[in-house]
Design a protein around this motif. Sequence first.
Motif, PDB file in Angstrom:
ATOM      1  N   GLY A   1     -51.653 -46.130  27.989  1.00  0.00           N
ATOM      2  CA  GLY A   1     -53.136 -45.356  28.016  1.00  0.00           C
ATOM      3  C   GLY A   1     -53.943 -45.848  27.009  1.00  0.00           C
ATOM      4  N   GLU A   2     -53.406 -45.880  25.738  1.00  0.00           N
ATOM      5  CA  GLU A   2     -53.780 -46.616  24.474  1.00  0.00           C
ATOM      6  C   GLU A   2     -54.197 -47.903  24.570  1.00  0.00           C
ATOM      7  N   ALA A   3     -53.282 -48.664  25.199  1.00  0.00           N
ATOM      8  CA  ALA A   3     -53.548 -50.370  25.442  1.00  0.00           C
ATOM      9  C   ALA A   3     -54.777 -50.291  26.352  1.00  0.00           C
ATOM     10  N   ALA A   4     -54.819 -49.524  27.605  1.00  0.00           N
ATOM     11  CA  ALA A   4     -55.758 -49.438  28.509  1.00  0.00           C
ATOM     12  C   ALA A   4     -57.217 -49.169  27.779  1.00  0.00           C
ATOM     13  N   GLU A   5     -57.175 -48.092  26.995  1.00  0.00           N
ATOM     14  CA  GLU A   5     -58.399 -47.454  26.347  1.00  0.00           C
ATOM     15  C   GLU A   5     -58.962 -48.798  25.140  1.00  0.00           C
ATOM     16  N   LEU A   6     -57.874 -49.571  24.582  1.00  0.00           N
ATOM     17  CA  LEU A   6     -58.277 -50.322  23.493  1.00  0.00           C
ATOM     18  C   LEU A   6     -58.920 -51.563  24.183  1.00  0.00           C
ATOM     19  N   MET A   7     -58.496 -52.051  25.337  1.00  0.00           N
ATOM     20  CA  MET A   7     -58.777 -53.267  26.146  1.00  0.00           C
ATOM     21  C   MET A   7     -59.999 -53.047  26.863  1.00  0.00           C
ATOM     22  N   GLY A   8     -60.444 -51.782  26.941  1.00  0.00           N
ATOM     23  CA  GLY A   8     -61.299 -51.334  27.958  1.00  0.00           C
ATOM     24  C   GLY A   8     -61.251 -51.399  29.259  1.00  0.00           C
ATOM     25  N   LEU A   9     -59.836 -51.095  29.813  1.00  0.00           N
ATOM     26  CA  LEU A   9     -59.418 -51.273  31.120  1.00  0.00           C
ATOM     27  C   LEU A   9     -58.789 -49.902  31.593  1.00  0.00           C
ATOM     28  N   GLU A  10     -58.778 -49.668  32.971  1.00  0.00           N
ATOM     29  CA  GLU A  10     -58.263 -48.458  33.399  1.00  0.00           C
ATOM     30  C   GLU A  10     -56.693 -48.404  33.194  1.00  0.00           C
ATOM     31  N   THR A  11     -56.081 -47.587  32.978  1.00  0.00           N
ATOM     32  CA  THR A  11     -54.625 -47.473  32.977  1.00  0.00           C
ATOM     33  C   THR A  11     -53.784 -48.373  34.016  1.00  0.00           C
ATOM     34  N   PRO A  12     -54.353 -48.234  35.294  1.00  0.00           N
ATOM     35  CA  PRO A  12     -53.375 -48.934  36.422  1.00  0.00           C
ATOM     36  C   PRO A  12     -53.600 -50.312  36.077  1.00  0.00           C
ATOM     37  N   ALA A  13     -54.755 -50.865  35.332  1.00  0.00           N
ATOM     38  CA  ALA A  13     -54.946 -52.443  35.497  1.00  0.00           C
ATOM     39  C   ALA A  13     -53.904 -53.040  34.352  1.00  0.00           C
ATOM     40  N   VAL A  14     -53.596 -52.061  33.297  1.00  0.00           N
ATOM     41  CA  VAL A  14     -52.648 -52.413  32.200  1.00  0.00           C
ATOM     42  C   VAL A  14     -51.024 -52.209  32.886  1.00  0.00           C
ATOM     43  N   GLN A  15     -50.809 -51.180  33.689  1.00  0.00           N
ATOM     44  CA  GLN A  15     -49.699 -51.305  34.501  1.00  0.00           C
ATOM     45  C   GLN A  15     -49.450 -52.182  35.267  1.00  0.00           C
ATOM     46  N   ALA A  16     -50.568 -52.786  36.267  1.00  0.00           N
ATOM     47  CA  ALA A  16     -50.383 -54.034  36.709  1.00  0.00           C
ATOM     48  C   ALA A  16     -49.908 -55.279  36.080  1.00  0.00           C
ATOM     49  N   GLY A  17     -50.720 -55.540  35.016  1.00  0.00           N
ATOM     50  CA  GLY A  17     -50.473 -56.304  34.040  1.00  0.00           C
ATOM     51  C   GLY A  17     -49.032 -56.530  33.617  1.00  0.00           C
ATOM     52  N   LEU A  18     -48.377 -55.616  33.357  1.00  0.00           N
ATOM     53  CA  LEU A  18     -46.964 -55.200  33.020  1.00  0.00           C
ATOM     54  C   LEU A  18     -46.143 -55.753  34.165  1.00  0.00           C
ATOM     55  N   ALA A  19     -46.518 -55.217  35.316  1.00  0.00           N
ATOM     56  CA  ALA A  19     -45.566 -55.501  36.397  1.00  0.00           C
ATOM     57  C   ALA A  19     -45.687 -57.113  36.658  1.00  0.00           C
ATOM     58  N   VAL A  20     -46.811 -57.631  36.512  1.00  0.00           N
ATOM     59  CA  VAL A  20     -46.979 -59.368  36.576  1.00  0.00           C
ATOM     60  C   VAL A  20     -45.796 -59.948  35.606  1.00  0.00           C
ATOM     61  N   ALA A  21     -46.173 -59.380  34.464  1.00  0.00           N
ATOM     62  CA  ALA A  21     -45.009 -59.975  33.288  1.00  0.00           C
ATOM     63  C   ALA A  21     -43.690 -59.741  33.805  1.00  0.00           C
ATOM     64  N   HIS A  22     -43.390 -58.667  33.915  1.00  0.00           N
ATOM     65  CA  HIS A  22     -41.834 -58.440  34.291  1.00  0.00           C
ATOM     66  C   HIS A  22     -41.475 -59.208  35.657  1.00  0.00           C
ATOM     67  N   ARG A  23     -42.312 -59.585  36.451  1.00  0.00           N
ATOM     68  CA  ARG A  23     -41.699 -60.326  37.722  1.00  0.00           C
ATOM     69  C   ARG A  23     -41.901 -61.831  37.076  1.00  0.00           C
ATOM     70  N   ALA A  24     -42.875 -62.343  36.386  1.00  0.00           N
ATOM     71  CA  ALA A  24     -43.017 -63.624  36.126  1.00  0.00           C
ATOM     72  C   ALA A  24     -42.080 -64.062  34.855  1.00  0.00           C
ATOM     73  N   LEU A  25     -41.971 -63.342  33.865  1.00  0.00           N
ATOM     74  CA  LEU A  25     -41.154 -63.855  32.775  1.00  0.00           C
ATOM     75  C   LEU A  25     -40.379 -62.444  32.328  1.00  0.00           C
ATOM     76  N   PRO A  26     -39.447 -61.837  33.042  1.00  0.00           N
ATOM     77  CA  PRO A  26     -38.652 -60.643  32.632  1.00  0.00           C
ATOM     78  C   PRO A  26     -38.040 -61.010  31.447  1.00  0.00           C
ATOM     79  N   HIS A  27     -37.401 -62.056  30.827  1.00  0.00           N
ATOM     80  CA  HIS A  27     -36.820 -62.277  29.748  1.00  0.00           C
ATOM     81  C   HIS A  27     -37.703 -62.023  28.370  1.00  0.00           C
TER      82      HIS A  27
END
Length: 148
Positions: free
Chosen positions: A115-141
């Motif tokens: 939530g804090e990252a979303a607020e800082l970037m001016g995004l909704e929380t689900p957008a940050v969660q989606a960004g994290l999900a993309v990262a976990h799939r693309a570059l899990p390590h």
Amino acid sequence: MRPRAALAATDLGFAAFTERNRPRYTRYAQARLAQAVHVAGAVEATLVYAREDWYWLLGQPSLAADVWEELRYQVRVLSGTASARDADVNGLYDGLPENSADSVLLCHRLGLAVGEAAELMGLETPAVQAGLAVAHRALPHLAKRGRT
């Protein structure tokens, strides 16, 4: 001309914005840039941009998103001269969309709550969660390594 009280309130708003965000902007820039002078330059240029366009920014749908985009721009310009100290951070930005890389950096590397990252970037929380999900799939390590 704006009334004196309106100017004072606006100045106070900018001061509060700067007080809240300068430390977080600095931590982000430190993670992305190798030299302290570049970190200070990126953050200062971003805050100068915000100050000069403050009235316009207040009328935008997301002031935080516009200023965050300016910070990312300043970091991109300066990262061309010297990449991050940490090769994993460079790998995030080489291998992921920028929002995903920022989400991993802010949440996993710098320890911000989603939530804090979303607020800082001016995004909704689900957008940050989606960004994290993309990262976990693309570059899990890389995404997992930052959780320690």
